[in-house]
Design a protein around this motif. Structure first.
Motif, PDB file in Angstrom:
ATOM      1  N   UNK A 108      -1.391   4.974  -0.978  1.00  0.00           N
ATOM      2  CA  UNK A 108      -0.475   4.197  -0.144  1.00  0.00           C
ATOM      3  C   UNK A 108      -0.590   2.710  -0.440  1.00  0.00           C
ATOM      4  N   UNK A 109      -1.799   2.243  -0.665  1.00  0.00           N
ATOM      5  CA  UNK A 109      -1.978   0.827  -0.992  1.00  0.00           C
ATOM      6  C   UNK A 109      -1.332   0.486  -2.329  1.00  0.00           C
ATOM      7  N   UNK A 110      -1.464   1.368  -3.308  1.00  0.00           N
ATOM      8  CA  UNK A 110      -0.855   1.123  -4.611  1.00  0.00           C
ATOM      9  C   UNK A 110       0.660   1.061  -4.495  1.00  0.00           C
ATOM     10  N   UNK A 111       1.244   1.994  -3.755  1.00  0.00           N
ATOM     11  CA  UNK A 111       2.689   1.988  -3.580  1.00  0.00           C
ATOM     12  C   UNK A 111       3.147   0.771  -2.785  1.00  0.00           C
ATOM     13  N   UNK A 112       2.364   0.417  -1.748  1.00  0.00           N
ATOM     14  CA  UNK A 112       2.704  -0.768  -0.953  1.00  0.00           C
ATOM     15  C   UNK A 112       2.611  -2.032  -1.802  1.00  0.00           C
TER      16      UNK A 112
END
Length: 251
Positions: A108-112
């Motif tokens: 999720x952090x990578x996509x965010x």
């Protein structure tokens, strides 16, 4: 065997063993030890992670760095921002198929992070003359609508596919690049390059990927694993490349 202190524990153990067999058949990539509240312990296999995947942050950093290096120090700040955003977005697209991971917050952090870079680049372009908006108006609504529909369809297909299947193939790379070209032509090369870096990094892992999907052949160099030394080295090198390009442009 039923636990004499708890008559229902035998039924629970049977259900747990059945779940174990199901997971072992479905996810043959990694073992993780779990314990039940009654003291029983068994092994279940989960997809991805140790030995299987490069971390999302490494993919993002390498994709952004590759696109920025391709843009070169001669690029404008707007061009460099678009390159970083496109490379980062392309680098996280293949892992849309990741649904079951031991560390979901990392994905999720990578996509965010990729989304934040993309929004930042669009905002930077808007305050720097809005060249992307003017280009979109000149091309008309048809390509924009068609590209958006294609991107949504490809994202849904990637989300529903098995890990390291369709979304990690040359077919997906070409599809996402073409759809991005319809929506925003200047962003397409960076997206394609970021996507390609993801496939290249995953090809180095023990699990490999089905690069020529729908063919079943798996490409794997079996050189690195998630969180390993190679993963960390790629991350550090990518961050150093990003800083170098930024320094060159600002200087």
């Amino acid at each position: 065997m039923q636990n004499p202190t708890n008559p229902g524990s035998g039924i629970k153990l049977v259900a747990q063993n059945e779940r174990k067999r199901s997971l072992n058949r479905s996810f043959p990539e990694r073992t993780e030890r779990l314990s039940t509240k009654h003291g029983y312990s068994w092994q279940v296999r989960l997809a991805g992670e140790k030995g299987g995947r490069v971390t999302g942050r490494t993919h993002l950093a390498v994709g952004a760095a590759a696109a920025m290096l391709a843009a070169g120090p001669a690029a404008s700040l707007t061009g460099l921002a678009l390159a970083a955003a496109g490379g980062a977005a392309g680098a996280v697209l293949p892992d849309l198929d990741v649904r079951d991971t031991a560390h979901p917050w990392r994905e999720r952090l990578a996509r965010a992070g990729a989304a934040a870079l993309l929004v930042g680049a669009l905002v930077f372009d808007a305050v720097s003359g809005a060249s992307l908006a003017r280009d979109a108006v000149a091309r008309g609504v048809g390509p924009l609508l068609l590209g958006t529909v294609a991107l949504v369809a490809l994202a849904c297909a990637a989300r529903l596919s098995a890990h390291r299947g369709f979304s990690h193939s040359l077919l997906a790379l070409v599809g996402f690049a073409a759809a991005t070209h319809l929506v925003c032509p200047p962003l397409a090369p960076a997206v394609a390059l970021g996507f390609a870096t993801h496939l290249a990094l995953d090809a180095l892992t023990y699990r490999g990927l089905r690069l020529f999907w729908p063919l079943h052949a798996t490409l794997s160099a079996r050189l690195c694993k998630t969180g390993g030394v190679a993963d960390a080295c790629c991350l550090v090198a990518a961050l150093a490349a990003v800083l170098l390009v930024c320094w060159s442009v600002l200087a």
